[in-house]
Write a protein that holds these residues in place. Structure first.
Motif, mmCIF file in Angstrom:
data_model
loop_
_atom_site.group_PDB
_atom_site.id
_atom_site.type_symbol
_atom_site.label_atom_id
_atom_site.label_comp_id
_atom_site.label_asym_id
_atom_site.label_seq_id
_atom_site.Cartn_x
_atom_site.Cartn_y
_atom_site.Cartn_z
ATOM 1 N N VAL A 177 0.651 -1.251 0.046
ATOM 2 C CA VAL A 177 0.049 -0.073 -0.176
ATOM 3 C C VAL A 177 0.597 1.060 -0.151
ATOM 4 O O VAL A 177 0.434 2.363 -0.353
ATOM 5 C CB VAL A 177 -1.025 0.086 1.167
ATOM 6 C CG1 VAL A 177 -1.815 -1.048 1.169
ATOM 7 C CG2 VAL A 177 -0.074 -0.147 2.434
ATOM 8 N N ALA A 178 2.025 1.224 0.483
ATOM 9 C CA ALA A 178 2.982 2.561 0.621
ATOM 10 C C ALA A 178 4.263 2.240 0.614
ATOM 11 O O ALA A 178 4.882 0.845 0.627
ATOM 12 C CB ALA A 178 2.561 3.096 1.951
ATOM 13 N N ILE A 179 5.343 3.091 0.381
ATOM 14 C CA ILE A 179 6.727 2.948 0.371
ATOM 15 C C ILE A 179 7.150 4.079 1.350
ATOM 16 O O ILE A 179 6.740 5.136 1.401
ATOM 17 C CB ILE A 179 7.193 2.931 -0.935
ATOM 18 C CG1 ILE A 179 8.949 2.783 -0.954
ATOM 19 C CG2 ILE A 179 6.830 4.407 -1.859
ATOM 20 C CD1 ILE A 179 9.265 2.577 -2.156
ATOM 21 N N LYS A 180 8.241 3.571 1.932
ATOM 22 C CA LYS A 180 9.080 4.796 2.770
ATOM 23 C C LYS A 180 10.272 4.722 1.764
ATOM 24 O O LYS A 180 10.911 3.653 1.787
ATOM 25 C CB LYS A 180 9.571 4.035 4.193
ATOM 26 C CG LYS A 180 10.361 5.102 4.849
ATOM 27 C CD LYS A 180 10.911 4.281 6.132
ATOM 28 C CE LYS A 180 11.861 5.477 6.990
ATOM 29 N NZ LYS A 180 12.233 4.960 8.438
ATOM 30 N N ASP A 181 10.382 5.972 1.284
ATOM 31 C CA ASP A 181 11.111 6.207 -0.084
ATOM 32 C C ASP A 181 12.556 6.840 0.678
ATOM 33 O O ASP A 181 12.489 8.061 1.053
ATOM 34 C CB ASP A 181 10.635 7.022 -0.715
ATOM 35 C CG ASP A 181 11.489 7.493 -2.148
ATOM 36 O OD1 ASP A 181 12.459 6.537 -2.440
ATOM 37 O OD2 ASP A 181 11.199 8.392 -2.559
#
Length: 309
Positions: A177-181
């Motif tokens: 659902v998401a990414i820590k970039d």
């Protein structure tokens, strides 16, 4: 994908948190004095409660800032359980890293027995898998996870970069659902935002302003332990289109962000929190406490944040 897998993913979606936007704190793990440096659970709970009361979106426990690599599996679950005892489950993300597929899935199952918002997962560290290997690794985790999966692309810790086509393919999975970039590639960041298949949160504190301005969903930040009100105000101003005011706050916060990373994280951050009486300054060896010079510089920087109107 099998029918049973489809059913599993549908169930996850019905119970899941869908929106991970906002300012999340990459939570430190406090330790007690003494040769064993046991986890200081009361200090952990007091700090977690304080941050939630101050309005942060949520907490990421047992990440790199939380010194998870220095914690046993049992200790990691103790940290998670202690946090869940004082913070609503939808505001807690659990970190998950490793390079042994079976052990990672075993820990994932243990996490899945608790109610958390999601798991933040790095690629396998040290072994440096191919992009096909990364796809396989995350597909296995996403299929097995009872909670949403957030990717954590941090090549300077894992030794491998998740390339844009890999991220785009993973973003299509309904349980990712998401990414820590922390990939350091602005073009890839913007392309993921433009694709719209996954929420992009910066993990590089000094890139918060730019990430938000190009449409990112927020950040998972170590620096937001200190003056979280300013980080929250920064995001609110950008959402409202008040870029000039947001820029002022960002450039006031930037020296703090820089000072907090003058030495390996989380040593300076623990020095700052200890100076405020929130924790003891202890770290797990081989991590060392911040030097007096770094601590003094950091405290001066913190004093200069007062007041901002």
């Amino acid at each position: 994908m099998s029918n049973s897998s489809n059913t599993h993913i549908k169930t996850v979606h019905q119970a899941r948190r869908d929106d991970f936007s906002g300012i999340w704190v990459a939570l430190i793990t406090p330790f007690c004095n003494g040769p064993d440096a046991a986890v200081d659970l009361p200090a952990l709970q007091a700090l977690a409660s304080k941050l939630i009361k101050e309005g942060v979106t949520g907490l990421v426990v047992c990440g790199s800032t939380g010194e998870a690599a220095a914690l046993s599996e049992e200790e990691q679950l103790q940290v998670l359980d202690a946090t869940l005892a004082v913070v609503p489950a939808h505001q807690v993300i659990m970190g998950l890293s490793g390079n042994h597929m079976g052990q990672v899935l075993h820990r994932l199952a243990a996490i899945g027995q608790r109610q958390v918002a999601g798991v933040l997962v790095t690629p396998p560290y040290y072994i440096r898998p191919s992009q096909a290997g990364i796809l396989h690794y995350f597909h296995e985790i996403a299929e097995a996870s009872a909670v949403p999966v957030l990717l954590y692309n941090i090549p300077y810790r894992t030794g491998v970069n998740m390339e844009l086509p890999t991220l785009q393919q993973l973003a299509k999975h309904p349980n990712i659902v998401a990414i820590k970039d922390c990939g350091g590639n602005l073009q890839a960041t913007m392309q993921l935002i433009m694709d719209g298949d996954i929420q992009v949160l910066t993990g590089e504190d000094h890139q918060l302003f730019s990430t938000l301005c190009v449409g990112g969903a927020g950040g998972i930040l170590a620096s937001a332990h200190v003056r979280p009100d300013l980080f929250l105000r920064l995001q609110a101003l950008i959402i409202a289109g008040e870029l000039a005011q947001a820029r002022i706050i960002f450039y006031r916060l930037l020296p703090l962000m820089q000072a907090l990373f003058d030495e390996p994280n989380p040593a300076p951050l623990k020095a700052a929190l200890a100076a405020s009486g929130l924790i003891q300054v202890n770290l797990r060896a081989p991590m060392q406490a911040a030097t007096s010079a770094t601590t003094e510089k950091l405290l001066r920087t913190m004093e200069q944040l007062e007041p901002i109107k």
